[in-house]
Scaffold this motif. Structure first.
Motif, PDB file in Angstrom:
ATOM      1  N   TYR A  74       0.702  61.562 -35.619  1.00  0.00           N
ATOM      2  CA  TYR A  74       1.795  62.506 -35.345  1.00  0.00           C
ATOM      3  C   TYR A  74       2.577  62.873 -36.613  1.00  0.00           C
ATOM      4  O   TYR A  74       3.726  63.326 -36.528  1.00  0.00           O
ATOM      5  CB  TYR A  74       2.714  61.942 -34.256  1.00  0.00           C
ATOM      6  CG  TYR A  74       2.054  62.017 -32.891  1.00  0.00           C
ATOM      7  CD1 TYR A  74       2.203  63.123 -32.075  1.00  0.00           C
ATOM      8  CD2 TYR A  74       1.220  60.981 -32.449  1.00  0.00           C
ATOM      9  CE1 TYR A  74       1.575  63.208 -30.842  1.00  0.00           C
ATOM     10  CE2 TYR A  74       0.586  61.054 -31.220  1.00  0.00           C
ATOM     11  CZ  TYR A  74       0.756  62.173 -30.419  1.00  0.00           C
ATOM     12  OH  TYR A  74       0.124  62.256 -29.197  1.00  0.00           O
ATOM     13  N   ASP A  75       1.908  62.685 -37.747  1.00  0.00           N
ATOM     14  CA  ASP A  75       2.449  63.105 -39.052  1.00  0.00           C
ATOM     15  C   ASP A  75       3.838  62.530 -39.325  1.00  0.00           C
ATOM     16  O   ASP A  75       4.728  63.210 -39.858  1.00  0.00           O
ATOM     17  CB  ASP A  75       2.507  64.642 -39.137  1.00  0.00           C
ATOM     18  CG  ASP A  75       1.117  65.268 -39.073  1.00  0.00           C
ATOM     19  OD1 ASP A  75       0.184  64.710 -39.677  1.00  0.00           O
ATOM     20  OD2 ASP A  75       0.976  66.314 -38.412  1.00  0.00           O
ATOM     21  N   VAL A  76       4.021  61.279 -38.959  1.00  0.00           N
ATOM     22  CA  VAL A  76       5.275  60.590 -39.259  1.00  0.00           C
ATOM     23  C   VAL A  76       5.076  59.798 -40.550  1.00  0.00           C
ATOM     24  O   VAL A  76       4.341  58.809 -40.573  1.00  0.00           O
ATOM     25  CB  VAL A  76       5.693  59.642 -38.121  1.00  0.00           C
ATOM     26  CG1 VAL A  76       6.979  58.907 -38.491  1.00  0.00           C
ATOM     27  CG2 VAL A  76       5.869  60.418 -36.823  1.00  0.00           C
ATOM     28  N   ASP A  77       5.689  60.245 -41.613  1.00  0.00           N
ATOM     29  CA  ASP A  77       5.600  59.561 -42.906  1.00  0.00           C
ATOM     30  C   ASP A  77       6.771  58.580 -43.013  1.00  0.00           C
ATOM     31  O   ASP A  77       7.926  58.986 -43.057  1.00  0.00           O
ATOM     32  CB  ASP A  77       5.662  60.582 -44.035  1.00  0.00           C
ATOM     33  CG  ASP A  77       5.497  59.949 -45.409  1.00  0.00           C
ATOM     34  OD1 ASP A  77       5.338  58.714 -45.497  1.00  0.00           O
ATOM     35  OD2 ASP A  77       5.521  60.700 -46.414  1.00  0.00           O
ATOM     36  N   PRO A  78       6.489  57.274 -43.056  1.00  0.00           N
ATOM     37  CA  PRO A  78       7.585  56.297 -43.107  1.00  0.00           C
ATOM     38  C   PRO A  78       8.360  56.287 -44.432  1.00  0.00           C
ATOM     39  O   PRO A  78       9.454  55.724 -44.491  1.00  0.00           O
ATOM     40  CB  PRO A  78       6.865  54.951 -42.911  1.00  0.00           C
ATOM     41  CG  PRO A  78       5.528  55.290 -42.331  1.00  0.00           C
ATOM     42  CD  PRO A  78       5.174  56.621 -42.924  1.00  0.00           C
ATOM     43  N   GLY A 133      -1.487  47.574 -36.438  1.00  0.00           N
ATOM     44  CA  GLY A 133      -2.439  48.544 -36.971  1.00  0.00           C
ATOM     45  C   GLY A 133      -2.517  49.789 -36.109  1.00  0.00           C
ATOM     46  O   GLY A 133      -2.595  50.916 -36.609  1.00  0.00           O
ATOM     47  N   GLY A 134      -2.475  49.590 -34.794  1.00  0.00           N
ATOM     48  CA  GLY A 134      -2.484  50.725 -33.874  1.00  0.00           C
ATOM     49  C   GLY A 134      -1.226  51.558 -33.976  1.00  0.00           C
ATOM     50  O   GLY A 134      -1.261  52.792 -33.877  1.00  0.00           O
ATOM     51  N   ILE A 135      -0.093  50.906 -34.190  1.00  0.00           N
ATOM     52  CA  ILE A 135       1.169  51.631 -34.351  1.00  0.00           C
ATOM     53  C   ILE A 135       1.117  52.524 -35.586  1.00  0.00           C
ATOM     54  O   ILE A 135       1.536  53.693 -35.544  1.00  0.00           O
ATOM     55  CB  ILE A 135       2.341  50.635 -34.447  1.00  0.00           C
ATOM     56  CG1 ILE A 135       2.597  49.997 -33.073  1.00  0.00           C
ATOM     57  CG2 ILE A 135       3.616  51.326 -34.960  1.00  0.00           C
ATOM     58  CD1 ILE A 135       3.577  48.850 -33.095  1.00  0.00           C
ATOM     59  N   MET A 136       0.579  52.012 -36.683  1.00  0.00           N
ATOM     60  CA  MET A 136       0.496  52.811 -37.902  1.00  0.00           C
ATOM     61  C   MET A 136      -0.425  54.018 -37.704  1.00  0.00           C
ATOM     62  O   MET A 136      -0.159  55.113 -38.210  1.00  0.00           O
ATOM     63  CB  MET A 136       0.031  51.955 -39.070  1.00  0.00           C
ATOM     64  CG  MET A 136       0.968  50.788 -39.406  1.00  0.00           C
ATOM     65  SD  MET A 136       2.702  51.257 -39.644  1.00  0.00           S
ATOM     66  CE  MET A 136       2.574  52.234 -41.155  1.00  0.00           C
ATOM     67  N   ARG A 137      -1.494  53.828 -36.966  1.00  0.00           N
ATOM     68  CA  ARG A 137      -2.392  54.963 -36.687  1.00  0.00           C
ATOM     69  C   ARG A 137      -1.701  56.010 -35.824  1.00  0.00           C
ATOM     70  O   ARG A 137      -1.930  57.211 -35.997  1.00  0.00           O
ATOM     71  CB  ARG A 137      -3.669  54.462 -36.007  1.00  0.00           C
ATOM     72  CG  ARG A 137      -4.565  53.635 -36.917  1.00  0.00           C
ATOM     73  CD  ARG A 137      -5.979  53.560 -36.373  1.00  0.00           C
ATOM     74  NE  ARG A 137      -6.808  52.665 -37.164  1.00  0.00           N
ATOM     75  CZ  ARG A 137      -8.133  52.729 -37.201  1.00  0.00           C
ATOM     76  NH1 ARG A 137      -8.770  53.666 -36.507  1.00  0.00           N
ATOM     77  NH2 ARG A 137      -8.838  51.884 -37.917  1.00  0.00           N
ATOM     78  N   LEU A 138      -0.879  55.564 -34.895  1.00  0.00           N
ATOM     79  CA  LEU A 138      -0.127  56.513 -34.077  1.00  0.00           C
ATOM     80  C   LEU A 138       0.847  57.318 -34.932  1.00  0.00           C
ATOM     81  O   LEU A 138       0.968  58.544 -34.766  1.00  0.00           O
ATOM     82  CB  LEU A 138       0.639  55.771 -32.981  1.00  0.00           C
ATOM     83  CG  LEU A 138      -0.050  55.583 -31.636  1.00  0.00           C
ATOM     84  CD1 LEU A 138       0.758  54.632 -30.758  1.00  0.00           C
ATOM     85  CD2 LEU A 138      -0.254  56.921 -30.933  1.00  0.00           C
ATOM     86  N   LEU A 139       1.531  56.651 -35.839  1.00  0.00           N
ATOM     87  CA  LEU A 139       2.461  57.363 -36.719  1.00  0.00           C
ATOM     88  C   LEU A 139       1.717  58.401 -37.554  1.00  0.00           C
ATOM     89  O   LEU A 139       2.182  59.535 -37.719  1.00  0.00           O
ATOM     90  CB  LEU A 139       3.186  56.369 -37.622  1.00  0.00           C
ATOM     91  CG  LEU A 139       4.168  55.406 -36.937  1.00  0.00           C
ATOM     92  CD1 LEU A 139       4.750  54.433 -37.950  1.00  0.00           C
ATOM     93  CD2 LEU A 139       5.296  56.169 -36.233  1.00  0.00           C
ATOM     94  N   ASP A 140       0.550  58.025 -38.061  1.00  0.00           N
ATOM     95  CA  ASP A 140      -0.240  58.967 -38.861  1.00  0.00           C
ATOM     96  C   ASP A 140      -0.713  60.147 -38.019  1.00  0.00           C
ATOM     97  O   ASP A 140      -0.716  61.296 -38.483  1.00  0.00           O
ATOM     98  CB  ASP A 140      -1.447  58.257 -39.479  1.00  0.00           C
ATOM     99  CG  ASP A 140      -1.054  57.298 -40.595  1.00  0.00           C
ATOM    100  OD1 ASP A 140       0.061  57.442 -41.137  1.00  0.00           O
ATOM    101  OD2 ASP A 140      -1.864  56.404 -40.921  1.00  0.00           O
TER     102      ASP A 140
END
Length: 288
Positions: free
Chosen positions: A157-161, A148-155
């Motif tokens: 930094y505007d990283v759209d998977p 869950g924390g990893i997904m928040r980090l991606l969000d």
């Protein structure tokens, strides 16, 4: 003379502070509206020094966020049956809103049986099969905290998977497997790798997003990072060493998490946020 460009660091510590501040505000609202304080019960079996230190840190973060922290310390000789009964008792306790079983619990403990004794609505660490199933199917529930924390980090930094090739190195039930499912739910193409993957480096070279979560120091080499990739190092090994060779990987990646200060702080932040959410639901409150 041109300078070598290095990856931007993904500041998990800074984002975690903001997540905890928001959780603190919501905890205060819960207390104001219900008279009850969100409560996280942590169960610790034995006195493993690393676990004791980690639990102490979590309790300190709870205190700062206005979350009650209840510690249940059990002797190292505790049996699986005794641990299961302790967790079931906490699940029945209306004064407890979230339950965390600090692991590892010892080789004599059936950890899966222990995890399954936690009521799903109090599984704020996202370790039960119920939580994994709900997360996989996009249903209400709690995600494993590190994924869950990893997904928040991606969000952050505007990283759209979506449409990206994500390679997850690791297949643990509370990190590798769930983070892959969360990425899949966001329309990434996900490849799982592990210690027995043939030619791991070749697969990693194809990744737009790399999540290293296998617990082997510097397993992922910089030369195997695709230029411009996003590198999430969720490994932690003695000496503050991650699963990625940071110094070489940052020369090719676009974004990279440091160890420490990247994924780690986000794990605890998500745990606290999910504890407040659990309390809000169990107390019948609706955020206005």
């Amino acid at each position: 003379m041109s300078r070598t460009r290095t990856a931007q660091l993904m500041d998990g510590a800074g984002l975690a502070r903001r997540v905890v501040e928001e959780a603190s505000d919501r905890a205060a609202e819960v207390t104001r509206r219900s008279g009850a304080t969100p409560c996280l019960a942590t169960v610790l079996v034995g006195e493993d020094p690393a676990s004791v230190t980690y639990v102490r840190m979590k309790r300190a973060r709870c205190a700062k966020a206005g979350i009650e922290s209840r510690l249940v310390s059990l002797p190292a000789a505790t049996t699986t049956a005794e641990l299961v009964e302790t967790l079931r008792s906490l699940s029945r306790d209306t004064g407890v809103h979230g339950i965390l079983l600090q692991h590892p619990c010892g080789p004599h403990i059936d950890e899966r049986a222990a995890f399954e004794a936690i009521a799903p609505e109090k599984d704020v660490d996202g370790v039960t099969m119920s939580s994994f199933g709900a997360m996989s199917f996009g249903l209400p529930g709690f995600a494993s905290c590190t994924p869950g924390g990893i997904m928040r980090l991606l969000d952050e930094y505007d990283v759209d998977p979506a449409g990206r090739h994500a390679v997850v190195v690791g297949r643990s039930a509370i990190l590798g497997k769930p983070v892959g499912m969360l990425l899949l739910a966001r329309d990434a193409t996900v490849t799982y790798c592990h210690s027995r993957t043939s030619d791991l480096a070749a697969t990693v070279r194809e990744a737009d997003i790399v999540v290293a979560a296998v617990g082997r120091p510097r397993l992922i080499r910089g030369e195997d990072i695709k230029p411009g990739a996003v590198v999430i190092d969720a490994g932690y090994n003695p000496g503050n060493i991650g699963d990625v060779d940071f110094d070489t990987a940052r020369l090719r990646a676009r974004l990279i998490t440091p160890v420490p200060g990247g994924v780690g702080p986000m794990t605890i932040a998500v745990l606290l946020a999910q504890t407040v959410t659990a309390a809000t639901t169990q107390l019948g409150l609706v955020r206005g």
